[in-house]
Design a protein around this motif. Structure first.
Motif, PDB file in Angstrom:
ATOM      1  N   ARG A 215       0.891  -1.127  -0.126  1.00 17.18           N
ATOM      2  CA  ARG A 215       0.055   0.019   0.019  1.00 17.18           C
ATOM      3  C   ARG A 215       0.970   1.196   0.111  1.00 17.18           C
ATOM      4  O   ARG A 215       1.979   1.356   0.815  1.00 17.18           O
ATOM      5  N   VAL A 216       0.738   2.073  -0.890  1.00 16.44           N
ATOM      6  CA  VAL A 216       1.407   3.282  -1.213  1.00 16.44           C
ATOM      7  C   VAL A 216       0.598   4.430  -0.939  1.00 16.44           C
ATOM      8  O   VAL A 216      -0.278   4.777  -1.629  1.00 16.44           O
ATOM      9  N   LEU A 217       0.872   5.518  -0.067  1.00 10.12           N
ATOM     10  CA  LEU A 217       0.301   6.826  -0.052  1.00 10.12           C
ATOM     11  C   LEU A 217       1.016   7.653  -0.795  1.00 10.12           C
ATOM     12  O   LEU A 217       2.169   8.276  -0.728  1.00 10.12           O
ATOM     13  N   ARG A 231      -2.375   5.845 -10.907  1.00  9.19           N
ATOM     14  CA  ARG A 231      -2.537   4.815 -12.149  1.00  9.19           C
ATOM     15  C   ARG A 231      -1.269   4.058 -12.261  1.00  9.19           C
ATOM     16  O   ARG A 231      -1.382   2.962 -12.739  1.00  9.19           O
ATOM     17  N   HIS A 232      -0.220   4.745 -12.359  1.00  3.71           N
ATOM     18  CA  HIS A 232       1.181   3.864 -12.171  1.00  3.71           C
ATOM     19  C   HIS A 232       1.341   2.889 -11.345  1.00  3.71           C
ATOM     20  O   HIS A 232       1.600   1.727 -11.614  1.00  3.71           O
ATOM     21  N   LEU A 233       0.568   3.202 -10.035  1.00  2.00           N
ATOM     22  CA  LEU A 233       0.832   2.417  -8.882  1.00  2.00           C
ATOM     23  C   LEU A 233      -0.201   1.210  -9.081  1.00  2.00           C
ATOM     24  O   LEU A 233       0.213  -0.128  -8.931  1.00  2.00           O
ATOM     25  N   GLU A 234      -1.382   1.350  -9.472  1.00  2.00           N
ATOM     26  CA  GLU A 234      -2.211   0.233  -9.902  1.00  2.00           C
ATOM     27  C   GLU A 234      -1.624  -0.575 -11.079  1.00  2.00           C
ATOM     28  O   GLU A 234      -1.714  -1.762 -10.929  1.00  2.00           O
ATOM     29  N   ASN A 237       0.433  -3.138  -9.616  1.00  3.89           N
ATOM     30  CA  ASN A 237      -0.175  -4.069  -8.545  1.00  3.89           C
ATOM     31  C   ASN A 237       0.106  -3.567  -7.103  1.00  3.89           C
ATOM     32  O   ASN A 237       0.107  -4.358  -6.029  1.00  3.89           O
ATOM     33  N   TYR A 238      -0.136  -2.205  -6.949  1.00  5.00           N
ATOM     34  CA  TYR A 238       0.061  -1.539  -5.505  1.00  5.00           C
ATOM     35  C   TYR A 238      -1.144  -1.154  -5.298  1.00  5.00           C
ATOM     36  O   TYR A 238      -1.800  -0.549  -6.323  1.00  5.00           O
ATOM     37  N   ILE A 239      -1.620  -0.879  -4.393  1.00  2.02           N
ATOM     38  CA  ILE A 239      -3.092  -0.208  -3.638  1.00  2.02           C
ATOM     39  C   ILE A 239      -2.381   1.158  -3.349  1.00  2.02           C
ATOM     40  O   ILE A 239      -1.446   1.345  -2.650  1.00  2.02           O
ATOM     41  N   GLY A 240      -3.209   2.180  -4.017  1.00  2.00           N
ATOM     42  CA  GLY A 240      -2.860   3.622  -3.930  1.00  2.00           C
ATOM     43  C   GLY A 240      -3.905   4.278  -2.877  1.00  2.00           C
ATOM     44  O   GLY A 240      -4.732   4.210  -2.730  1.00  2.00           O
ATOM     45  N   LEU A 241      -3.235   4.861  -1.831  1.00  2.00           N
ATOM     46  CA  LEU A 241      -4.147   6.056  -0.903  1.00  2.00           C
ATOM     47  C   LEU A 241      -3.616   7.273  -1.392  1.00  2.00           C
ATOM     48  O   LEU A 241      -2.385   7.613  -1.887  1.00  2.00           O
ATOM     49  N   GLU A 242      -4.455   8.257  -1.062  1.00  2.00           N
ATOM     50  CA  GLU A 242      -4.287   9.512  -1.655  1.00  2.00           C
ATOM     51  C   GLU A 242      -4.445  10.764  -0.495  1.00  2.00           C
ATOM     52  O   GLU A 242      -5.337  10.714   0.178  1.00  2.00           O
ATOM     53  N   PRO A 258       0.835   3.027   5.725  1.00  2.00           N
ATOM     54  CA  PRO A 258       1.185   2.501   4.416  1.00  2.00           C
ATOM     55  C   PRO A 258       2.457   1.815   4.632  1.00  2.00           C
ATOM     56  O   PRO A 258       3.071   2.067   5.260  1.00  2.00           O
ATOM     57  N   ASP A 259       2.952   0.971   3.482  1.00  2.00           N
ATOM     58  CA  ASP A 259       4.299   0.288   3.221  1.00  2.00           C
ATOM     59  C   ASP A 259       5.166   1.418   2.746  1.00  2.00           C
ATOM     60  O   ASP A 259       6.432   1.128   3.284  1.00  2.00           O
TER      61      ASP A 259
END
Length: 421
Positions: A215-217, A231-234, A237-242, A258-259
């Motif tokens: 998971r990336v914030l 979109r890059h994160l998805e 294959n990462y879950i994106g938080l914003e 988040p990781d």
């Protein structure tokens, strides 16, 4: 890249296209935040940072972002050219002229009279040896002076070779009437308070928790940049938080753990430097790797202040993916908890474990041990021999209960029998 961005800034100023956004702000608060940000850099050069201020400094109505950039540049320069010395910011108020007066002084290498006459010229440094030894483009002070003039202020300098330098900035406490059209409406101004009770953000990706690499914030005030990164994160294959600002990002980092964090440097009100300092000082977030992103080439300063990596903007997807794979906790061998006082042997063990792809957490007390285990279940635990005997017994008893509760950990009570820890 730094040279290109500096030239672009200078070109904007000279062409009249550099915009001033006025808002009301506390200049002393910003200086205090910047001094906290620069403290590790000052310490690296064995320098003392001091703020002296009178009690009657009114708030300014001016461009807070340019004010922050101005003083970050001056403090960075002072730290660069001073070693084993003192850097002082003195803030006073001239009620007669209604100007706030700022003196940024250092006890560094200083300048000769001939160097002093050219210090604000573009592409000029003291001499070629200065450029070779200290680096830089020679544009920083030229841009600083023009920023001050855009803010309807003035900037002067005094210096003596071998004794140090003092920059003096005068800024009006109220901007001219004609500039008020540039003001940010009061209802849109955010508080500078780092209140961590702010609301969190929902996940913005279709990647499932089960399949995700982590998971990336993303903390960025620019919605287009933020959506592009998500979109890059998805795709990776990462879950994106914003989060759309630093205050919200700090709150989400504390709440959702988040990781990894992707942090933009240039944001209004609370900038990326201040956010990085808060994240790295907080026990609940200091273990999360932070990747800085900016159009400015500030990699070295960022790494010195605790960032894990740096990405230039616009962000290249392949470069981002490589860094994420390198820092991603799921690519590591596991999580290691080191319970030991701060010693050289602990530092060496941390370096060895990091090199072997372990995610490391550190604790020096029972309270910190409990906090770290609540944050993340360790796969292996080291207890240093330098810990007090009673504390070791208490920690072992607590860990035994946790292990019985299902904590997947291996316990070692020996970091290095030949050392203090």
């Amino acid at each position: 890249l730094q040279l290109i961005n500096d030239v672009l800034d200078l070109a904007k100023i000279e062409s009249g296209n550099m915009t001033v956004f006025n808002e009301t702000f506390d200049s002393v608060d910003i200086i205090e935040e910047l001094m906290s940000t620069m403290a590790p850099i000052a310490k690296k050069g064995d320098n003392l940072l001091v703020l002296e201020k009178s009690q009657d400094i009114p708030h300014l109505y001016n461009d807070a972002v340019k004010f922050r950039q101005l003083f970050l540049n001056l403090l960075s320069n002072a730290c660069k050219f001073t070693h084993n010395g003192k850097i002082t910011i003195l803030v006073t108020y001239n009620a007669k002229t209604r100007h706030a007066v700022y003196h940024v002084s250092d006890t560094g290498i200083g300048m000769t009279p001939s160097q002093l006459t050219r210090v604000f010229e573009a592409f000029v440094q003291a001499d070629s040896s200065t450029s070779k030894k200290y680096g830089g483009t020679g544009l920083g002070l030229s841009i600083c002076k023009q920023f001050v003039e855009l803010m309807d202020g003035s900037m002067d300098v005094t210096s003596a070779e071998g004794e140090g330098t003092t920059f003096t900035i005068l800024l009006p406490t109220r901007a001219p009437i004609q500039k008020r059209t540039d003001a940010i409406p009061a209802e849109n101004q955010q508080e500078l308070s780092l209140d961590l009770k702010a609301s969190s953000s929902s996940e913005t990706t279709s990647v499932s928790e089960e399949d995700a690499l982590g998971r990336v914030l993303v903390i960025d005030d620019d919605p287009e940049s933020r959506q592009l990164l998500l979109r890059h994160l998805e795709k990776e294959n990462y879950i994106g938080l914003e989060a759309s600002d630093a205050k919200q990002g700090i709150a989400i980092a504390n709440e959702q753990q988040p990781d990894l964090i992707l942090l933009d440097l240039m944001m209004p009100n609370i900038d990326g430097w201040t956010a990085l300092s808060v994240l790295k000082e907080s026990p609940s977030t200091r273990h999360i790797p932070v990747i800085l992103q900016s159009m400015l080439d500030e990699k070295n300063l960022g790494l010195d202040l605790g960032a894990a990596e740096f990405l230039p903007k616009p962000v290249d997807r392949q470069r981002m993916a490589t860094i994420l794979r390198h820092l991603n906790p799921q690519d590591r061998r596991g999580a290691a908890l080191l319970i030991a006082p701060e010693t050289e042997s602990r530092k060496l063990l941390l370096e060895e474990l990091t090199d072997e792809a372990w995610q490391c957490m550190v604790a020096t007390s029972m309270a910190q041990v409990i906090e770290r285990i609540q944050q993340k279940s360790p796969d292996i635990i080291f207890i240093g021999l330098g810990m007090p005997y009673d504390s070791v017994l208490e920690i072992l008893a607590m860990l035994n209960g946790k292990l019985n509760d299902g904590l997947n950990a291996k316990l070692s009570d020996n970091i290095d029998a030949s050392t203090d820890s």
